[in-house]
Design a protein around this motif. Structure first.
Motif, PDB file in Angstrom:
ATOM      1  N   PRO A 140       0.712  -1.227   0.090  1.00  0.00           N
ATOM      2  CA  PRO A 140      -0.281   0.240  -0.090  1.00  0.00           C
ATOM      3  C   PRO A 140       0.709   1.270  -0.141  1.00  0.00           C
ATOM      4  N   LEU A 141       0.360   2.346  -0.217  1.00  0.00           N
ATOM      5  CA  LEU A 141       0.885   3.531  -0.519  1.00  0.00           C
ATOM      6  C   LEU A 141       1.816   4.151   0.741  1.00  0.00           C
ATOM      7  N   ARG A 142       1.128   4.007   2.267  1.00  0.00           N
ATOM      8  CA  ARG A 142       1.851   4.295   3.208  1.00  0.00           C
ATOM      9  C   ARG A 142       2.622   3.327   3.583  1.00  0.00           C
ATOM     10  N   GLU A 143       2.717   2.609   3.026  1.00  0.00           N
ATOM     11  CA  GLU A 143       3.753   1.267   4.573  1.00  0.00           C
ATOM     12  C   GLU A 143       5.081   1.840   2.188  1.00  0.00           C
ATOM     13  N   ILE A 144       4.890   2.028   1.696  1.00  0.00           N
ATOM     14  CA  ILE A 144       5.948   2.460   0.579  1.00  0.00           C
ATOM     15  C   ILE A 144       6.436   3.513   1.060  1.00  0.00           C
ATOM     16  N   GLN A 145       5.356   4.777   1.256  1.00  0.00           N
ATOM     17  CA  GLN A 145       6.783   6.288   2.071  1.00  0.00           C
ATOM     18  C   GLN A 145       7.313   6.155   2.877  1.00  0.00           C
ATOM     19  N   MET A 146       6.594   5.068   4.225  1.00  0.00           N
ATOM     20  CA  MET A 146       7.365   4.709   5.322  1.00  0.00           C
ATOM     21  C   MET A 146       8.101   3.781   5.564  1.00  0.00           C
ATOM     22  N   GLU A 147       8.240   2.793   4.291  1.00  0.00           N
ATOM     23  CA  GLU A 147       9.224   1.888   4.483  1.00  0.00           C
ATOM     24  C   GLU A 147      10.216   1.846   3.409  1.00  0.00           C
ATOM     25  N   LYS A 148      10.471   2.890   2.520  1.00  0.00           N
ATOM     26  CA  LYS A 148      11.740   3.177   1.311  1.00  0.00           C
ATOM     27  C   LYS A 148      13.460   2.760   1.416  1.00  0.00           C
ATOM     28  N   LEU A 149      13.538   2.392   2.617  1.00  0.00           N
ATOM     29  CA  LEU A 149      14.916   2.430   2.862  1.00  0.00           C
ATOM     30  C   LEU A 149      14.764   0.516   2.996  1.00  0.00           C
ATOM     31  N   LYS A 150      14.059   0.159   3.402  1.00  0.00           N
ATOM     32  CA  LYS A 150      13.751  -1.408   3.862  1.00  0.00           C
ATOM     33  C   LYS A 150      13.012  -2.003   1.645  1.00  0.00           C
ATOM     34  N   ILE A 151      12.169  -0.949   1.598  1.00  0.00           N
ATOM     35  CA  ILE A 151      11.828  -1.698  -0.099  1.00  0.00           C
ATOM     36  C   ILE A 151      13.153  -1.469  -0.882  1.00  0.00           C
ATOM     37  N   SER A 152      13.938  -0.596  -0.367  1.00  0.00           N
ATOM     38  CA  SER A 152      15.442  -0.470  -1.372  1.00  0.00           C
ATOM     39  C   SER A 152      16.569  -1.436  -1.245  1.00  0.00           C
ATOM     40  N   ASP A 153      16.102  -1.995   0.194  1.00  0.00           N
ATOM     41  CA  ASP A 153      17.527  -2.514   0.920  1.00  0.00           C
ATOM     42  C   ASP A 153      16.810  -4.226  -0.158  1.00  0.00           C
ATOM     43  N   GLN A 154      15.504  -4.514  -0.111  1.00  0.00           N
ATOM     44  CA  GLN A 154      15.088  -5.372  -1.035  1.00  0.00           C
ATOM     45  C   GLN A 154      15.073  -5.734  -2.476  1.00  0.00           C
ATOM     46  N   LEU A 155      15.126  -4.370  -3.062  1.00  0.00           N
ATOM     47  CA  LEU A 155      15.073  -3.691  -4.168  1.00  0.00           C
ATOM     48  C   LEU A 155      16.663  -4.705  -4.621  1.00  0.00           C
ATOM     49  N   LEU A 156      17.657  -4.565  -3.456  1.00  0.00           N
ATOM     50  CA  LEU A 156      19.546  -4.330  -3.715  1.00  0.00           C
ATOM     51  C   LEU A 156      19.134  -6.132  -3.922  1.00  0.00           C
ATOM     52  N   LEU A 157      18.485  -6.653  -3.521  1.00  0.00           N
ATOM     53  CA  LEU A 157      18.901  -8.421  -3.037  1.00  0.00           C
ATOM     54  C   LEU A 157      18.629  -8.877  -4.309  1.00  0.00           C
ATOM     55  N   GLU A 158      17.199  -8.451  -4.565  1.00  0.00           N
ATOM     56  CA  GLU A 158      16.288  -9.326  -6.037  1.00  0.00           C
ATOM     57  C   GLU A 158      17.636  -8.641  -7.388  1.00  0.00           C
ATOM     58  N   ILE A 159      17.839  -7.501  -7.245  1.00  0.00           N
ATOM     59  CA  ILE A 159      18.644  -7.123  -8.232  1.00  0.00           C
ATOM     60  C   ILE A 159      20.196  -7.725  -8.993  1.00  0.00           C
ATOM     61  N   ASN A 160      20.541  -8.203  -7.499  1.00  0.00           N
ATOM     62  CA  ASN A 160      21.837  -8.639  -7.650  1.00  0.00           C
ATOM     63  C   ASN A 160      21.788 -10.260  -7.748  1.00  0.00           C
ATOM     64  N   ASP A 161      20.330 -10.953  -7.574  1.00  0.00           N
ATOM     65  CA  ASP A 161      20.164 -12.547  -7.673  1.00  0.00           C
ATOM     66  C   ASP A 161      19.900 -12.396  -9.320  1.00  0.00           C
ATOM     67  N   VAL A 162      19.684 -11.358  -9.587  1.00  0.00           N
ATOM     68  CA  VAL A 162      19.880 -11.497 -11.620  1.00  0.00           C
ATOM     69  C   VAL A 162      21.241 -11.254 -12.270  1.00  0.00           C
ATOM     70  N   THR A 163      21.877 -10.354 -11.635  1.00  0.00           N
ATOM     71  CA  THR A 163      22.980  -9.551 -12.523  1.00  0.00           C
ATOM     72  C   THR A 163      24.250 -10.124 -12.069  1.00  0.00           C
ATOM     73  N   ARG A 164      24.821 -10.657 -11.111  1.00  0.00           N
ATOM     74  CA  ARG A 164      25.326 -11.333 -10.868  1.00  0.00           C
ATOM     75  C   ARG A 164      26.423 -12.474 -11.602  1.00  0.00           C
ATOM     76  N   ALA A 165      24.785 -13.515 -12.407  1.00  0.00           N
ATOM     77  CA  ALA A 165      25.415 -13.667 -13.584  1.00  0.00           C
ATOM     78  C   ALA A 165      25.748 -12.750 -14.642  1.00  0.00           C
ATOM     79  N   TRP A 166      26.036 -11.851 -14.159  1.00  0.00           N
ATOM     80  CA  TRP A 166      26.696 -10.737 -15.802  1.00  0.00           C
ATOM     81  C   TRP A 166      27.457 -10.859 -15.162  1.00  0.00           C
TER      82      TRP A 166
END
Length: 356
Positions: A140-166
């Motif tokens: 939801p919108l409130r979670e996106i606004q309040m937990e941007k740092l947590k979401i950014s850390d999760q995005l970091l892990l998800e992107i690295n799962d793909v790009t490490r093979a490159w």
């Protein structure tokens, strides 16, 4: 990435051509030295292809290349950054927001970065954008606004799962919420919109919503039965009711007319055309002109060119007014189509909020 083993004729030809390349380099030295010797700085590595086969990364320092048989590509190992352009996304609670991201990455394996992906920057940017879209649709919108740092850390892990093979590693992801284009459906504006839709539905769908509106429509059906009872009492009781004969869109326009005002015209200042697809397959056009005076509604196309054209089926319009379908959900699923400026289309929300 190891090369496939070569057969002995291939190894013989490879060795012979390499020897001739060395011989040519020695014969033409020192002139050939200007072209064969390359300087590789500390922050770079050089990937050399000899007769099309990759060799171990060279550098830093001086690297000797054989003329005519060696080709090379430089790989920068320094940390780089790019921005994911802001895109419009819908959150879990129905809010529409413009979100972007800043991503920092570096190459840890120069061989993989050259061999696996042709355009590393574009592939990484698309991976980051897809991961961001997938993550925000579940929140939801409130979670996106309040937990941007947590979401950014999760995005970091998800992107690295793909790009490490490159051969690439993402060091940092920073989420940026540019703007909220539409509030969530459960915000304070939401109940006003839902109650307005329900009132409009009760206004011209009374025959099919007796359980909600009460017994007010009962006189109509009673008169209808009395009129046709001499011919065939049972059958016309359902088919001869006057309310289904009235088009759904006309009832909506009738309900909108009393709420038009100069203040609403000053706030919206746009002309809308509604193309409603009937169950028979035909299409009826209606317009809402909020550009002059107190505004007006009617059947057909407007006098001028409309700012926005809205298309939807009559069944979807009925579901929208009966609270079985949310406006944003209809737009995101493609059941409500908008042609024209999206920002002007968003002003329809102000029209619905004005209905009290």
């Amino acid at each position: 990435m190891p090369d496939a083993p070569q057969s002995w004729p291939s190894c013989l030809c490879h060795g012979l051509i390499s020897f001739l390349g060395f011989l040519l380099l020695l014969v033409t030295f020192p002139i050939s030295g200007w072209f064969a010797l390359k300087i590789v700085p500390t922050y770079e590595r050089m990937i050399v292809f000899r007769l099309g086969r990759i060799r171990t990364p060279k550098g830093p320092g001086m690297v000797l290349l054989l003329p005519f048989i060696d080709s090379f590509q430089r790989v920068d190992l320094r940390t780089r950054a790019f921005s994911v352009p802001p895109c419009k996304l819908a959150s879990k609670d129905g809010a529409v927001l413009s979100v972007g991201a800043d991503v920092q990455f570096r190459i840890w394996d120069p061989v993989l970065s050259v061999m696996t992906v042709k355009d590393l920057n574009t592939a990484t940017r698309m991976t980051a954008q897809n991961a961001m879209t997938k993550a925000l649709l579940k929140r939801p919108l409130r979670e996106i606004q309040m937990e941007k740092l947590k979401i950014s850390d999760q995005l970091l892990l998800e992107i690295n799962d793909v790009t490490r093979a490159w051969g690439l590693e993402v060091d940092r992801v920073e989420l940026a919420v540019e703007a909220v284009l539409q509030p969530p459906q459960d915000s304070p504006a939401g109940p006003n919109l839902d109650s307005t839709l329900q009132q409009l539905a009760l206004h011209f769908l009374g025959g099919s919503m007796n359980s909600v509106a009460g017994g007010a429509p009962s006189p109509g059906p009673a008169d209808t039965v009395e009129m046709v009872s001499e011919v065939e009492p049972p059958a016309p009781q359902v088919g001869a009711r006057p309310s289904p004969k009235k088009p759904l869109a006309e009832g909506l326009l009738t309900a909108l007319q009393p709420f038009l005002s100069e203040a609403l015209v000053n706030q919206v200042g746009a002309c809308y055309q509604f193309n409603v697809v009937l169950p028979s397959g035909t299409q009826s056009a209606y317009f809402l002109d909020l550009t002059t005076g107190q505004g007006r509604v009617g059947q057909g196309v407007p006098d001028g060119i409309p700012d926005v054209v809205v298309e939807m089926a009559e069944a979807d319009l009925r579901a929208l007014l009966c609270r079985e379908l949310r406006p944003l959900g209809a737009y995101m699923s493609g059941r409500l189509k908008v042609k024209g400026d999206l920002a002007v289309a968003m002003k329809l929300e102000a029209v619905l909020r004005a209905l009290k």
